[in-house]
Design a protein around this motif. Structure first.
Motif, PDB file in Angstrom:
ATOM      1  N   GLN A   1       0.718  -0.847  -0.024  1.00 29.74           N
ATOM      2  CA  GLN A   1      -0.070   0.162  -0.161  1.00 29.74           C
ATOM      3  C   GLN A   1       0.975   1.435   0.076  1.00 29.74           C
ATOM      4  O   GLN A   1       0.483   2.369  -0.268  1.00 29.74           O
ATOM      5  CB  GLN A   1      -0.565   0.067   1.349  1.00 29.74           C
ATOM      6  CG  GLN A   1      -1.909  -0.676   1.194  1.00 29.74           C
ATOM      7  CD  GLN A   1      -3.159  -0.892   0.269  1.00 29.74           C
ATOM      8  OE1 GLN A   1      -2.866   0.767  -0.243  1.00 29.74           O
ATOM      9  NE2 GLN A   1      -4.342  -1.390  -0.530  1.00 29.74           N
TER      10      GLN A   1
ATOM     11  N   GLY B   1       1.225   6.983  -3.241  1.00 32.42           N
ATOM     12  CA  GLY B   1       0.991   8.263  -4.694  1.00 32.42           C
ATOM     13  C   GLY B   1       0.068   7.924  -5.936  1.00 32.42           C
ATOM     14  O   GLY B   1      -0.488   8.858  -6.256  1.00 32.42           O
ATOM     15  N   LEU B   2      -1.244   7.461  -5.763  1.00 31.78           N
ATOM     16  CA  LEU B   2      -1.803   7.156  -6.713  1.00 31.78           C
ATOM     17  C   LEU B   2      -3.012   6.885  -5.992  1.00 31.78           C
ATOM     18  O   LEU B   2      -3.368   6.200  -5.144  1.00 31.78           O
ATOM     19  CB  LEU B   2      -1.366   5.241  -7.449  1.00 31.78           C
ATOM     20  CG  LEU B   2      -0.624   5.148  -8.328  1.00 31.78           C
ATOM     21  CD1 LEU B   2      -0.020   3.974  -8.688  1.00 31.78           C
ATOM     22  CD2 LEU B   2       0.159   6.765  -9.277  1.00 31.78           C
ATOM     23  N   THR B   3      -3.903   7.673  -7.295  1.00 28.12           N
ATOM     24  CA  THR B   3      -5.278   7.348  -6.598  1.00 28.12           C
ATOM     25  C   THR B   3      -6.094   5.942  -6.897  1.00 28.12           C
ATOM     26  O   THR B   3      -5.446   5.540  -7.196  1.00 28.12           O
ATOM     27  CB  THR B   3      -6.666   8.403  -7.828  1.00 28.12           C
ATOM     28  OG1 THR B   3      -6.273   8.009  -8.769  1.00 28.12           O
ATOM     29  CG2 THR B   3      -5.712  10.084  -7.260  1.00 28.12           C
ATOM     30  N   ASP B   4      -7.470   6.232  -6.352  1.00 21.84           N
ATOM     31  CA  ASP B   4      -7.940   4.336  -6.432  1.00 21.84           C
ATOM     32  C   ASP B   4      -8.119   4.609  -8.124  1.00 21.84           C
ATOM     33  O   ASP B   4      -7.875   3.491  -8.850  1.00 21.84           O
ATOM     34  CB  ASP B   4      -9.435   4.369  -6.112  1.00 21.84           C
ATOM     35  CG  ASP B   4      -9.307   4.288  -4.617  1.00 21.84           C
ATOM     36  OD1 ASP B   4      -7.976   3.759  -4.160  1.00 21.84           O
ATOM     37  OD2 ASP B   4     -10.020   4.461  -3.825  1.00 21.84           O
ATOM     38  N   ARG B   5      -8.217   5.850  -8.832  1.00 26.65           N
ATOM     39  CA  ARG B   5      -9.003   5.143 -10.157  1.00 26.65           C
ATOM     40  C   ARG B   5      -7.497   5.108 -10.716  1.00 26.65           C
ATOM     41  O   ARG B   5      -6.979   4.121 -12.018  1.00 26.65           O
ATOM     42  CB  ARG B   5      -9.264   6.517 -11.179  1.00 26.65           C
ATOM     43  CG  ARG B   5      -9.538   6.812 -12.384  1.00 26.65           C
ATOM     44  CD  ARG B   5     -10.481   8.476 -12.238  1.00 26.65           C
ATOM     45  NE  ARG B   5     -11.030   7.965 -14.134  1.00 26.65           N
ATOM     46  CZ  ARG B   5     -10.461   8.518 -15.030  1.00 26.65           C
ATOM     47  NH1 ARG B   5      -9.876   9.493 -14.731  1.00 26.65           N
ATOM     48  NH2 ARG B   5     -10.800   8.349 -16.267  1.00 26.65           N
ATOM     49  N   GLN B   6      -6.250   5.713  -9.812  1.00 25.07           N
ATOM     50  CA  GLN B   6      -4.920   5.624 -11.187  1.00 25.07           C
ATOM     51  C   GLN B   6      -4.637   4.579 -11.253  1.00 25.07           C
ATOM     52  O   GLN B   6      -3.770   3.689 -12.056  1.00 25.07           O
ATOM     53  CB  GLN B   6      -4.027   6.487 -10.338  1.00 25.07           C
ATOM     54  CG  GLN B   6      -3.995   7.769 -10.816  1.00 25.07           C
ATOM     55  CD  GLN B   6      -2.620   8.695 -10.070  1.00 25.07           C
ATOM     56  OE1 GLN B   6      -3.191   8.877  -9.085  1.00 25.07           O
ATOM     57  NE2 GLN B   6      -2.971  10.152 -11.327  1.00 25.07           N
ATOM     58  N   ARG B   7      -4.790   3.557  -9.532  1.00 25.41           N
ATOM     59  CA  ARG B   7      -4.131   2.089  -9.392  1.00 25.41           C
ATOM     60  C   ARG B   7      -5.161   0.758 -10.050  1.00 25.41           C
ATOM     61  O   ARG B   7      -5.111   0.256 -10.345  1.00 25.41           O
ATOM     62  CB  ARG B   7      -4.999   1.570  -7.697  1.00 25.41           C
ATOM     63  CG  ARG B   7      -3.970   2.947  -7.437  1.00 25.41           C
ATOM     64  CD  ARG B   7      -4.505   1.649  -5.451  1.00 25.41           C
ATOM     65  NE  ARG B   7      -3.424   2.724  -4.857  1.00 25.41           N
ATOM     66  CZ  ARG B   7      -3.076   2.506  -3.205  1.00 25.41           C
ATOM     67  NH1 ARG B   7      -3.873   1.340  -2.926  1.00 25.41           N
ATOM     68  NH2 ARG B   7      -2.936   3.420  -2.423  1.00 25.41           N
ATOM     69  N   ASP B   8      -6.543   1.191 -10.349  1.00 27.88           N
ATOM     70  CA  ASP B   8      -7.389   0.783 -11.449  1.00 27.88           C
ATOM     71  C   ASP B   8      -6.689   0.412 -13.088  1.00 27.88           C
ATOM     72  O   ASP B   8      -7.059  -0.586 -13.215  1.00 27.88           O
ATOM     73  CB  ASP B   8      -8.607   0.994 -11.062  1.00 27.88           C
ATOM     74  CG  ASP B   8      -9.481   0.869  -9.859  1.00 27.88           C
ATOM     75  OD1 ASP B   8      -8.845   0.240  -9.193  1.00 27.88           O
ATOM     76  OD2 ASP B   8     -10.911   0.752  -9.905  1.00 27.88           O
TER      77      ASP B   8
END
Length: 164
Positions: A135, A140-147
């Motif tokens: 984690q 540094g990433l948003t949930d959208r960026q992670r997806d």
């Protein structure tokens, strides 16, 4: 913000302007990320006195669901090692009382490798710590960026996992 790969690519573009260096922008970052991930994983495993291969075997058993047992052949398929290597690994995990061998009721000649309660506790605790380390890597990433990143990496890796 620049990273080491930006500097590496700029140097290659300066020295070899005739080459398309765009693959380096992606794959060199994947390589560097893999190194950081390996360090984080090693740290989580060390905290629990495990080697990476021990976690691989224990987690394969844990993911199998109750009664947390697999044949050595199934473990081979999940961990991609040779039969001799798997025998050695099972022996070493059994010596640590993290797994035990039991006769396979469906095959009188076969055995099952069973996760012990101690092995289950170790793999569960290790996974909890491992995910906390991971984690932090993704903080540094948003949930959208992670997806999006997960989808793009799946597209890149799937052909290797599913060769025709």
């Amino acid at each position: 913000m620049q990273d080491e790969v930006d500097r590496l690519v700029a140097a290659w573009r300066r020295e070899r302007p005739d080459l398309d260096t765009r693959p380096l922008e992606v794959l060199s970052r994947v390589t560097r990320l893999a190194r950081h991930l390996d360090r984080a994983r090693r740290s989580a495993f060390t905290e629990h006195n495990l080697e990476a291969w021990e976690f691989d075997v224990l987690s394969a058993l844990r993911r199998s669901g109750e009664p947390y047992q697999l044949s050595p052949g199934a473990l081979l398929n999940q961990t991609l090692v040779t039969s001799g290597t798997m025998t050695n690994r099972i022996d070493r995990l059994a010596a640590k009382e993290l797994v035990r061998r039991e006769p396979d009721p469906a095959d009188r000649r076969g055995v099952l490798v069973v996760l012990t309660p101690q092995g289950r506790a170790v793999v569960d605790d290790t996974l909890t710590d491992l995910l906390a380390h991971e984690q932090k890597l993704l903080a540094g990433l948003t949930d959208r960026q992670r997806d999006l990143l997960a989808d793009l990496l799946r597209d890149l890796v799937a052909p290797f996992d599913n060769p025709e």
